[in-house]
Design a protein around this motif. Sequence first.
Motif, PDB file in Angstrom:
ATOM      1  N   LYS A 135      33.379  44.510  29.698  1.00 16.47           N
ATOM      2  CA  LYS A 135      34.780  44.850  29.965  1.00 16.47           C
ATOM      3  C   LYS A 135      35.442  43.700  30.717  1.00 16.47           C
ATOM      4  O   LYS A 135      34.838  43.095  31.601  1.00 16.47           O
ATOM      5  N   SER A 137      38.434  43.642  33.036  1.00 24.30           N
ATOM      6  CA  SER A 137      39.331  44.587  33.721  1.00 24.30           C
ATOM      7  C   SER A 137      40.458  43.917  34.502  1.00 24.30           C
ATOM      8  O   SER A 137      41.256  44.582  35.156  1.00 24.30           O
ATOM      9  N   GLU A 138      40.557  42.580  34.424  1.00 27.18           N
ATOM     10  CA  GLU A 138      41.448  41.843  35.315  1.00 27.18           C
ATOM     11  C   GLU A 138      42.921  42.247  35.230  1.00 27.18           C
ATOM     12  O   GLU A 138      43.598  42.369  36.252  1.00 27.18           O
ATOM     13  N   SER A 140      44.228  45.009  34.683  1.00 31.17           N
ATOM     14  CA  SER A 140      44.478  46.313  35.302  1.00 31.17           C
ATOM     15  C   SER A 140      44.717  46.217  36.807  1.00 31.17           C
ATOM     16  O   SER A 140      45.248  47.146  37.409  1.00 31.17           O
ATOM     17  N   GLY A 144      44.330  38.243  35.687  1.00 26.46           N
ATOM     18  CA  GLY A 144      43.939  38.118  34.282  1.00 26.46           C
ATOM     19  C   GLY A 144      42.663  37.309  34.179  1.00 26.46           C
ATOM     20  O   GLY A 144      42.315  36.572  35.102  1.00 26.46           O
ATOM     21  N   ALA A 165      40.682  41.580  26.571  1.00 26.83           N
ATOM     22  CA  ALA A 165      41.571  41.297  27.703  1.00 26.83           C
ATOM     23  C   ALA A 165      42.757  42.250  27.798  1.00 26.83           C
ATOM     24  O   ALA A 165      43.109  42.706  28.888  1.00 26.83           O
ATOM     25  N   ALA A 168      42.274  46.470  29.131  1.00 21.14           N
ATOM     26  CA  ALA A 168      41.490  46.157  30.328  1.00 21.14           C
ATOM     27  C   ALA A 168      40.700  47.330  30.897  1.00 21.14           C
ATOM     28  O   ALA A 168      39.853  47.140  31.763  1.00 21.14           O
TER      29      ALA A 168
END
Length: 255
Positions: A135, A137-138, A140, A144, A165, A168
Amino acid sequence: MTTTRPNGSLYTHIENKIATIEFGHPASNSFPSELLDRLIKAFDQLSNNDDANIIILKSEGNRAFCAGASFDELISIANIEEGKVFFSGFANVINAMRRCKKPIIGRIQGKTVGGGVGLASACDYCLATEAASIKLSELSIGIGPFVIEPAVSRKIGLAAFESLAWDASQWKTAYWGKEKGLYSRVFETIEELDKEVQLFAEKLSNYNPQALQEMKKVNWKGTGHWDELLIERAAISGELVLSEFTKKALTKFKK
């Protein structure tokens, strides 16, 4: 056994021309800056060590492979310079892996998130278990996956990177990772994984070391500009992490 040390642990072992780097951290094998620095040094040293032809990268325990960068350090960033330095950690690790003369085999036994996906992507060959979901998750939390994007896109292609990406909050399975080229083989159990990692490493370690090094050069052709590019990307994240959106998201996440 997994480490309880707050700054994590990292051990390097060489046997029969095979070097093993094993890292660990009590927070799902995440990386504080100090541990990232130790990993960089380990790759740099092994790159010039004639006792090792192959490197296996693995993490402690039977659960997460790597949860990315340290959450505690992330929320303590107070200014742009601190942010750039923090995000440069994974940039420098990816560049150390790229520059390392020895092929790196990734042993991915469990879930991997964010920077952990970057680590797996910077390996030259990855074997994984069915539990090795991935995953990014950046987005979210308002930043990023900028630093790791070149490594991930190089490995699985831009379309697959975008799929990870943009969505996320979504886990992708290990079989998705295999289909996209992140993992070369996927096994049901850690026991099977460890057996195959060892067999594959032994096979490679008996090949011509010069041929292995030349093969690695060919595979990483065209990435020389990453020394600058990944640090530029780190500066983007370093600025975004100070945004009101990210501060609120991190506070919410911690609660």
